[in-house]
Design an enzyme around this catalytic site. Structure first.
Site, short mmCIF file in Angstrom:
data_model
loop_
_atom_site.label_atom_id
_atom_site.label_comp_id
_atom_site.label_asym_id
_atom_site.label_seq_id
_atom_site.Cartn_x
_atom_site.Cartn_y
_atom_site.Cartn_z
N GLU A 84 41.19 46.87 35.51
CA GLU A 84 40.71 46.65 34.07
C GLU A 84 40.60 48.20 33.49
OE1 GLU A 84 37.90 43.67 33.39
OE2 GLU A 84 39.22 42.00 34.37
N GLU A 126 45.32 36.47 39.48
CA GLU A 126 43.85 35.54 39.36
C GLU A 126 44.49 34.33 38.29
OE1 GLU A 126 40.76 38.16 37.87
OE2 GLU A 126 41.24 39.80 39.01
C1 XIL Z 1 34.74 36.71 37.91
C2 XIL Z 1 34.25 35.78 39.13
O1 XIL Z 1 35.00 34.80 39.24
C3 XIL Z 1 32.78 35.40 38.61
O2 XIL Z 1 32.32 34.49 39.46
C4 XIL Z 1 31.76 36.57 37.95
O3 XIL Z 1 30.84 35.94 37.63
C5 XIL Z 1 32.56 37.38 37.02
O4 XIL Z 1 33.68 37.86 37.53
N1 XIL Z 1 38.82 39.54 36.14
C6 XIL Z 1 38.33 39.99 37.45
C7 XIL Z 1 37.40 39.08 38.30
O5 XIL Z 1 39.12 41.06 38.03
O6 XIL Z 1 36.81 39.93 39.26
C8 XIL Z 1 36.76 38.38 37.52
O7 XIL Z 1 35.93 37.31 38.53
C9 XIL Z 1 37.39 37.52 36.69
C10 XIL Z 1 38.10 38.53 35.60
#
Ligand code: XIL
Length: 349
Positions: free
Chosen positions: A154, A260
């Site tokens: 990001e 994701e």
């Molecule tokens: C999220 C996790 O799933 C949560 O448990 C945590 O509280 C916050 O982060 N983008 C990403 C991930 O790259 O690492 C994030 O994961 C979701 C958004």
């Protein structure tokens, strides 16, 4: 593989066809056995330890694991130069014992940093050296037990600007190039990714990311792939937008990770009504993603990863403060139409 798939297809439709496009289905076949690429899931070692329904699904259905939180900087280096690998190592042991690959997530980010890192003070060289210690110690620790990494997560805004995170503010845009070089030095065999959200939804962001990493690749920097997070909704972004982003990334020769995946239904926030129609749409959407992924040339298909196991475990409701049901399994760990859409997409090939 093909024979196994057609046999399964026959059985599947013999027992479970319904009037709808997406049949109801049972999860007594492994998703990963139907795919020619890895099928991943984000996991928590705490759930794996304490929740047998969760563990069973991870073991039976997936062949790659992304640590949802425990490889992030706050987990691995909670105090400066004081690394904490115990929990992460337990996840690696689980993966090894069950024949799962691990995709490391994430070396650099702006969130989930330990406070000492957020408050680090030093000149540019000292920042680079701090970044180097983190990246090299972590990548070297896992060695070839972790064969791929999200090196930077990001780093771009939706409008294509660099995100003004601590790395950018203290090192400048060169931190991206340096991060990939350092990770590569620590493990020359690892496949290295840049990972972000809204790559499909925001064409300007996609363009900026591709321009940057195309340039780095041409300079010989070891950037191998792009991860599209795909935290999406039932209806947005459009099929067209997702296809365009994927095509652009493929054309530049990068590997593609759908890294994701979750599919939200609640655009307006707050509470929502969960209807069969919405669940059905979610299933169709999952099938569409699977179709788009399978149109990528095989040597650029890194894999598809779902961001969690069941709706109970999703980060979406608590993070965004809305009711939602974004994952393959319901709160009782039963497969949803979204699971069936995934299975159908994989089976039709
Ligand atoms: C999220 C996790 O799933 C949560 O448990 C945590 O509280 C916050 O982060 N983008 C990403 C991930 O790259 O690492 C994030 O994961 C979701 C958004």
């Amino acid at each position: 593989m093909k024979i196994q798939k057609s046999l399964f297809l026959l059985l599947f439709f013999a027992v479970s066809c319904t009037k709808n496009d997406i049949p109801t289905c049972v999860d007594d076949v492994a998703l990963f056995s139907l795919a020619d690429f890895p099928i991943g899931v984000a996991v928590s070692p705490f759930e794996l330890e304490s929740n047998s329904a969760y563990r069973q699904i991870v073991v039976e259905q997936f062949n790659r694991i992304t640590p949802g939180n425990v490889f992030k900087p706050d987990a691995l280096q909670p105090l400066e130069n004081d690394f904490s690998f115990e929990i992460a190592d337990s996840l690696v042991a689980f993966a090894n014992a069950n024949g799962k690959q691990i995709h490391g997530h994430t070396l650099l980010w702006h969130n989930q940093l330990p406070s000492w890192m957020n408050n680090f003070s030093g000149n540019r060289d000292e920042w680079i050296s701090m970044m180097e210690t983190h990246i090299k110690t972590v990548v070297a620790h896992f060695g070839n037990q972790v064969k791929s990494w999200d090196v930077v997560n990001e780093a771009f805004e939706d409008n294509g600007d660099f995100r003004a995170n601590i790395w950018y503010q203290n090192i400048g845009e060169e931190y991206l190039k340096l991060a990939f070089e350092l990770a590569h030095e620590a493990n020359p065999d690892a496949i290295l990714f840049y990972n972000d959200f809204n790559i499909a939804a925001k064409p300007k962001k996609c363009e900026a990311i591709l321009n940057h990493f195309k340039k780095l690749k041409n300079e010989g920097v070891p950037v191998h792939g792009i991860g599209l997070q795909l935290h999406i909704f039932n209806a947005t972004p459009s099929e067209n937008k997702i296809e365009n982003a994927v095509k652009a990334i493929v054309n530049e020769g990068f590997q593609v990770h759908f890294s994701e995946i979750d599919i939200s239904m609640n655009l307006s926030g707050g509470n929502m009504q969960l209807t069969d129609n919405k669940l059905q749409k979610q299933g169709e959407r999952m099938k569409l993603l699977t179709d788009i992924f399978q149109n990528i040339p095989e040597n650029q298909q890194f894999g598809m990863t779902i961001w969690g196991v069941s709706d109970l475990d999703s980060w979406i409701p608590s993070f965004f403060g809305r009711e939602d049901y974004p994952l393959l399994y319901d709160e009782n760990y039963e497969p949803k139409p979204m699971y069936c859409g995934f299975l159908e997409g994989l089976t039709e090939r």
